[in-house]
Design an enzyme around this catalytic site. Structure first.
Site, PDB file in Angstrom:
ATOM      1  N   GLU A  65      -4.958  -3.619  -1.939  1.00 12.87           N
ATOM      2  CA  GLU A  65      -6.402  -3.371  -1.913  1.00 12.87           C
ATOM      3  C   GLU A  65      -6.731  -2.085  -1.135  1.00 12.87           C
ATOM      4  O   GLU A  65      -7.861  -1.622  -1.147  1.00 12.87           O
ATOM      5  CB  GLU A  65      -7.141  -4.579  -1.307  1.00 12.87           C
ATOM      6  CG  GLU A  65      -6.739  -4.978   0.113  1.00 12.87           C
ATOM      7  CD  GLU A  65      -5.425  -5.781   0.199  1.00 12.87           C
ATOM      8  OE1 GLU A  65      -4.608  -5.746  -0.748  1.00 12.87           O
ATOM      9  OE2 GLU A  65      -5.217  -6.404   1.255  1.00 12.87           O
TER      10      GLU A  65
ATOM     11  N   CYS B 154       9.530   1.691   3.368  1.00  8.06           N
ATOM     12  CA  CYS B 154      10.434   0.573   3.664  1.00  8.06           C
ATOM     13  C   CYS B 154      11.860   1.075   3.862  1.00  8.06           C
ATOM     14  O   CYS B 154      12.709   0.353   4.362  1.00  8.06           O
ATOM     15  CB  CYS B 154      10.398  -0.445   2.541  1.00  8.06           C
ATOM     16  SG  CYS B 154      10.979   0.265   1.010  1.00  8.06           S
TER      17      CYS B 154
ATOM     18  N   PHE C 296       0.806  -1.227   0.000  1.00  9.22           N
ATOM     19  CA  PHE C 296       0.000   0.000   0.000  1.00  9.22           C
ATOM     20  C   PHE C 296       0.834   1.269   0.000  1.00  9.22           C
ATOM     21  O   PHE C 296       0.356   2.338  -0.368  1.00  9.22           O
ATOM     22  CB  PHE C 296      -0.945   0.021   1.220  1.00  9.22           C
ATOM     23  CG  PHE C 296      -0.260   0.380   2.518  1.00  9.22           C
ATOM     24  CD1 PHE C 296      -0.036   1.714   2.853  1.00  9.22           C
ATOM     25  CD2 PHE C 296       0.175  -0.594   3.407  1.00  9.22           C
ATOM     26  CE1 PHE C 296       0.611   2.063   4.043  1.00  9.22           C
ATOM     27  CE2 PHE C 296       0.822  -0.269   4.589  1.00  9.22           C
ATOM     28  CZ  PHE C 296       1.040   1.069   4.894  1.00  9.22           C
TER      29      PHE C 296
ATOM     30  N   SER D 173       5.345  -7.139   3.240  1.00  7.62           N
ATOM     31  CA  SER D 173       5.918  -7.485   4.542  1.00  7.62           C
ATOM     32  C   SER D 173       6.671  -8.818   4.460  1.00  7.62           C
ATOM     33  O   SER D 173       6.399  -9.644   3.582  1.00  7.62           O
ATOM     34  CB  SER D 173       4.804  -7.555   5.580  1.00  7.62           C
ATOM     35  OG  SER D 173       3.848  -8.516   5.163  1.00  7.62           O
TER      36      SER D 173
ATOM     37  N   LYS E 135      -1.215  -7.174  -9.270  1.00  6.15           N
ATOM     38  CA  LYS E 135      -2.194  -7.298  -8.173  1.00  6.15           C
ATOM     39  C   LYS E 135      -1.770  -6.270  -7.128  1.00  6.15           C
ATOM     40  O   LYS E 135      -0.928  -6.540  -6.272  1.00  6.15           O
ATOM     41  CB  LYS E 135      -2.165  -8.722  -7.607  1.00  6.15           C
ATOM     42  CG  LYS E 135      -3.442  -9.192  -6.932  1.00  6.15           C
ATOM     43  CD  LYS E 135      -3.920  -8.318  -5.790  1.00  6.15           C
ATOM     44  CE  LYS E 135      -3.118  -8.449  -4.533  1.00  6.15           C
ATOM     45  NZ  LYS E 135      -3.470  -7.413  -3.507  1.00  6.15           N
TER      46      LYS E 135
END
Ligand code: NAD
Length: 508
Positions: free
Chosen positions: A186, A291, A159, A236, A183
């Site tokens: 969401e 990150c 995200f 993650s 993908k």
């Protein structure tokens, strides 16, 4: 993963982008998308089932032969047009990032700029795909290595960079002659959908870039479908590990980038004011949801630590926090979702229970009149390596100060951490800096640079449990990941041998 809920009819529904068009497939499962600054539901996103995901894979598979046959130069020309389109819609995309992620608008622009740089890198495809050639490896024998596409590639993204991380992947994959199924997260799905639509406008044939929105069900389909050849993942560490082992078990090449806990070592000779400025941006920018965020300041010597904390305290207390679309000059926005905010808050509780000193307690900051997912910046001092707030990735606006006596202890601390994404040293001592870059067990290292994110033409990736698989993202590694090398050894008539040879072939 957030709970599946029924979503109001009054908000837009985001489905999928397959074979050059938006397709609606109702599986009965969808999630709310929020504006984190207001808490309002702004859209719903459909969660693809296996059949819908399969449809996207098939579209990518069908588009593959024709796209592979397009010359690298013409694939690069698509990318040149794509660059121009992103520049044209730059502000619109940046605002969408802020609206669904929450980061302040200047930060969203920075994210998109870094993504655009990968598109610019991909424009160099004809040069990048030249391969290697050796004349006369033997009498009348030449050798050349060519780089061919791997096939249908899939990308699964987090995200925190809804534009940049997908753009680490698909521009490079596409110019190498692959087709792609993305993908995205969401939590902020609008930007990836927009990026796919622009790719069609740039001239990519239908099916070359597809987007399926979804969760584990669609990810598992991508991981196991025999028509998918390569998987790029960013997210993650537990999920990265799962993606790597499942993808590899199904015969795919996989690069899976995971979580991080990035340390910045501040040496006694460092420009302390410069280090404080660097730390503020690196720890609290994007609410710590990067990150490459610095989440641990390793102060070498108590004198450095005391001064550092004294200088950081008022700045952290007064971070300019707000709605990135409504207010100007902000330093930090909200957390991405209520669930994530609660998780970060629970680490703030934990730090206190574990005995760290809360110099600034972000839980106490008040955000009157704001219903979004806001937390203040938190600064913990006297953090010890056995505390969970030190060991685990918090992914929020929390900076831990760990005090060590000397350079050697700083290096040992950093090297013993399970993650190895990014790190930095702040010093004026060239010897120490050079030694640090050699000794440190981390993939990306900054010297007086707090967030050493490599440029597009270098590769991005961490070490240890921050990356599963040998190849990093974009740059030279990106080209290697998205191509298969084939080496041809050729002898032409003048030198063709007669008779069979049963010994190991040599060029003698
Ligand atoms: P996440 O791991 O929860 O999700 C990443 C992706 O995996 C999403 O698309 C999600 O839908 C999917 N996913 C989640 N659970 C899954 C499951 N059980 N099975 C299959 N797929 C699943 O990560 P996030 O919260 O979106 O992003 C934050 C994390 O990403 C942080 O750990 C951060 O450090 C990491 N990250 C790493 C890098 C890097 O370069 N190393 C870059 C950006 C973010």
């Amino acid at each position: 993963m957030s709970q599946v809920r029924t979503v109001s009819e009054s908000v837009p529904h985001i489905y999928h982008y397959i074979n050059g068009q938006k397709v609606e497939r109702d599986t009965g499962r969808s999630l709310e998308v929020h504006n984190p600054a207001s808490g309002e539901v702004t859209a719903s996103v459909a969660l693809a089932d296996a059949a819908t995901t399969r449809e996207a894979i098939q579209a990518a598979k069908d588009a593959l032969p024709a796209w592979q046959a397009v010359t690298p130069l013409n694939r690069a020309r698509v990318m040149f047009r794509y660059k121009a389109l992103i520049e044209k819609h730059f502000e619109e995309i940046a605002q969408l990032i802020t609206r669904e992620h929450g980061k302040v608008i200047e930060d969203a622009r920075g994210e998109l700029t870094r993504g655009l740089e990968i598109v610019e890198f991909a424009c160099g495809a004809p040069h990048l795909l030249k391969g290697e050639h050796s004349l006369n490896v033997g009498g009348s024998v030449d050798s050349h290595s060519m780089m061919q596409p791997v096939g249908v590639c899939a990308g699964i993204t987090p995200f925190n960079f809804p534009a940049m991380v997908p753009m680490w992947m698909f521009p490079v994959a596409l110019v190498c002659g692959n087709t792609f199924v993305l993908k995205p997260s969401e939590k902020d799905p609008s930007v990836p959908m927009y990026l796919a639509e622009l790719m069609k406008e740039a001239g990519a044939p239908d099916g070359v870039l597809n987007v399926v929105n979804g969760d584990k069900e669609s990810v598992d389909t991508l991981l196991t479908d025999p028509d998918v050849s390569a998987i790029s993942f960013v997210g993650s560490t537990p999920i990265a590990e799962y993606i790597y082992s499942t993808g590899c078990a199904h015969g795919k090449r996989v690069q899976a980038l995971g979580g991080a806990k990035n340390h910045m070592a501040i040496m006694p000779d460092a420009d302390l004011d410069g280090a404080v400025e660097a730390l503020l941006g690196a720890a609290y920018g994007s609410a710590g949801e990067r990150c490459m965020a610095i989440s641990v300041a390793v102060a070498v010597g108590d004198e450095v630590a005391d001064k550092l904390v004294e200088k950081l305290k008022p700045r952290v207390e007064n971070l300019k926090i707000g709605d990135g679309l409504a207010e100007k000059g902000l330093e930090m926005g909200p957390l991405v979702t209520r669930e994530h905010m609660d998780k970060v808050r629970s680490y703030m509780d934990l730090g206190e229970q574990e005995g760290a000193t809360a110099v600034v307690d972000g839980r106490k900051r008040e955000f009157q009149g704001k219903n979004g997912y806001f937390l203040g910046g938190t600064l913990f001092d006297h953090v010890k390596p056995d505390m969970r707030i030190y060991k685990e990735e918090i992914f929020g606006p929390v900076l831990c100060v760990v005090r060590v006596p000397d350079y050697e202890s700083a290096v040992k601390l950093i090297n013993e951490h399970e993650f190895g994404n990014g790190t930095a040293i702040f010093t004026r001592d060239g010897d120490a800096a050079r030694q640090f870059t050699t000794d440190i067990q981390v993939g990306m290292v900054g010297v007086n640079v707090p967030i050493p994110v490599p440029m597009a033409f270098h590769s991005f990736g961490g070490w240890k449990r921050s990356l599963f698989g040998p190849l990093h993202m974009h740059g030279p590694d990106g080209i290697r990941f998205y191509t298969k090398m084939k080496t041809v050894t050729a002898r032409w008539p003048k030198g063709v041998r007669s008779g069979s040879a049963f010994t190991m072939p040599t060029m003698e």
